[in-house]
Design an enzyme around this catalytic site. Structure first.
Site, mmCIF file in Angstrom:
data_model
loop_
_atom_site.group_PDB
_atom_site.id
_atom_site.type_symbol
_atom_site.label_atom_id
_atom_site.label_comp_id
_atom_site.label_asym_id
_atom_site.label_seq_id
_atom_site.Cartn_x
_atom_site.Cartn_y
_atom_site.Cartn_z
ATOM 1 N N ASP A 176 -22.745 19.202 6.609
ATOM 2 C CA ASP A 176 -23.283 17.851 6.770
ATOM 3 C C ASP A 176 -24.146 17.508 5.556
ATOM 4 O O ASP A 176 -24.910 18.343 5.062
ATOM 5 C CB ASP A 176 -24.113 17.771 8.066
ATOM 6 C CG ASP A 176 -24.378 16.344 8.491
ATOM 7 O OD1 ASP A 176 -23.841 15.926 9.527
ATOM 8 O OD2 ASP A 176 -25.131 15.644 7.775
ATOM 9 N N ASN A 198 -21.344 13.587 19.451
ATOM 10 C CA ASN A 198 -21.917 12.292 19.798
ATOM 11 C C ASN A 198 -20.768 11.304 19.977
ATOM 12 O O ASN A 198 -19.893 11.204 19.114
ATOM 13 C CB ASN A 198 -22.861 11.814 18.691
ATOM 14 C CG ASN A 198 -24.061 12.727 18.529
ATOM 15 O OD1 ASN A 198 -24.576 13.262 19.507
ATOM 16 N ND2 ASN A 198 -24.507 12.926 17.299
ATOM 17 N N HIS A 251 -16.089 14.030 15.175
ATOM 18 C CA HIS A 251 -16.552 15.242 14.491
ATOM 19 C C HIS A 251 -17.332 16.094 15.478
ATOM 20 O O HIS A 251 -18.111 15.585 16.282
ATOM 21 C CB HIS A 251 -17.415 14.906 13.268
ATOM 22 C CG HIS A 251 -18.399 13.813 13.502
ATOM 23 N ND1 HIS A 251 -18.044 12.475 13.530
ATOM 24 C CD2 HIS A 251 -19.727 13.854 13.755
ATOM 25 C CE1 HIS A 251 -19.107 11.748 13.790
ATOM 26 N NE2 HIS A 251 -20.148 12.558 13.943
ATOM 27 N N LEU A 252 -17.112 17.375 15.377
ATOM 28 C CA LEU A 252 -17.856 18.365 16.152
ATOM 29 C C LEU A 252 -18.975 18.881 15.262
ATOM 30 O O LEU A 252 -18.712 19.409 14.180
ATOM 31 C CB LEU A 252 -16.902 19.506 16.552
ATOM 32 C CG LEU A 252 -17.504 20.734 17.215
ATOM 33 C CD1 LEU A 252 -18.136 20.388 18.560
ATOM 34 C CD2 LEU A 252 -16.426 21.813 17.390
ATOM 35 N N HIS A 253 -20.227 18.676 15.697
ATOM 36 C CA HIS A 253 -21.364 19.227 14.952
ATOM 37 C C HIS A 253 -21.546 20.687 15.367
ATOM 38 O O HIS A 253 -21.559 21.008 16.571
ATOM 39 C CB HIS A 253 -22.666 18.521 15.316
ATOM 40 C CG HIS A 253 -22.779 17.093 14.896
ATOM 41 N ND1 HIS A 253 -23.434 16.689 13.751
ATOM 42 C CD2 HIS A 253 -22.347 15.949 15.484
ATOM 43 C CE1 HIS A 253 -23.404 15.354 13.664
ATOM 44 N NE2 HIS A 253 -22.755 14.895 14.700
HETATM 45 P P1 AMP Z 1 -22.885 11.227 14.104
HETATM 46 O O1 AMP Z 1 -24.240 10.591 14.086
HETATM 47 O O2 AMP Z 1 -22.651 12.159 15.252
HETATM 48 O O3 AMP Z 1 -21.780 10.196 13.950
HETATM 49 O O4 AMP Z 1 -22.822 12.163 12.845
HETATM 50 C C1 AMP Z 1 -22.435 11.728 11.575
HETATM 51 C C2 AMP Z 1 -22.856 12.810 10.631
HETATM 52 O O5 AMP Z 1 -22.097 12.682 9.441
HETATM 53 C C3 AMP Z 1 -24.335 12.736 10.227
HETATM 54 O O6 AMP Z 1 -24.951 13.973 10.553
HETATM 55 C C4 AMP Z 1 -24.276 12.473 8.732
HETATM 56 O O7 AMP Z 1 -25.322 13.113 8.041
HETATM 57 C C5 AMP Z 1 -22.916 13.026 8.362
HETATM 58 N N1 AMP Z 1 -22.307 12.468 7.175
HETATM 59 C C6 AMP Z 1 -22.140 11.154 6.878
HETATM 60 N N2 AMP Z 1 -21.491 11.019 5.701
HETATM 61 C C7 AMP Z 1 -21.240 12.271 5.264
HETATM 62 C C8 AMP Z 1 -20.602 12.804 4.105
HETATM 63 N N3 AMP Z 1 -20.108 12.010 3.155
HETATM 64 N N4 AMP Z 1 -20.510 14.139 3.975
HETATM 65 C C9 AMP Z 1 -21.023 14.959 4.935
HETATM 66 N N5 AMP Z 1 -21.630 14.527 6.038
HETATM 67 C C10 AMP Z 1 -21.747 13.201 6.204
#
Ligand code: AMP
Length: 110
Positions: free
Chosen positions: A30, A83, A96-98
């Site tokens: 991330d 989320n 996306h899976l965190h």
């Molecule tokens: P969510 O809030 O669950 O949609 O998570 C989106 C995640 O994507 C956040 O933790 C961001 O920091 C991450 N994110 C957004 N753009 C990028 C990117 N270009 N590369 C890596 N992570 C990203």
């Protein structure tokens, strides 16, 4: 999907360093980590959210890829988060899976 940032990442358009990749999914760090280890696992194909995936192979592969990263990084305690929808904190509308690890985490989540 033309303008989707995660589609572009999965396509290798930013030369992202993948911690794991296969024919269905990729895993990468991330950009704004919320824990010492914060990895995102995404399908190569575009699905807005987890509820839009009916293919059990993709759902399964997301978690198996996460487990591989867990093993690779030698992590013992971790949290998986998906989320779904704005009110739940979803900001990128490509599922996306965190994978979060490396610090103590509270419960219940905020
Ligand atoms: P969510 O809030 O669950 O949609 O998570 C989106 C995640 O994507 C956040 O933790 C961001 O920091 C991450 N994110 C957004 N753009 C990028 C990117 N270009 N590369 C890596 N992570 C990203």
């Amino acid at each position: 999907m033309g303008e989707c940032i995660f589609c572009k990442i999965a396509n290798g358009e930013f030369n992202t360093d993948f911690l794991y990749e296969d024919d269905l999914v990729v895993a990468f760090r991330d950009i704004e980590p919320q824990a010492p280890d914060h990895i995102l696992i995404i399908p190569r194909d575009h699905y807005i959210s987890i509820k839009d995936i009916s293919d059990e192979a993709i759902i399964g592969r997301l978690f198996l890829a996460g487990n591989k990263v867990v093993e690779q990084l030698g992590i013992s305690s971790f949290r998986y988060v998906i989320n779904t929808g704005k009110d739940a904190g979803q900001a990128v509308f490509h599922i996306h899976l965190h994978l979060l690890a490396g610090r103590k985490m509270g419960w219940p989540p905020g």
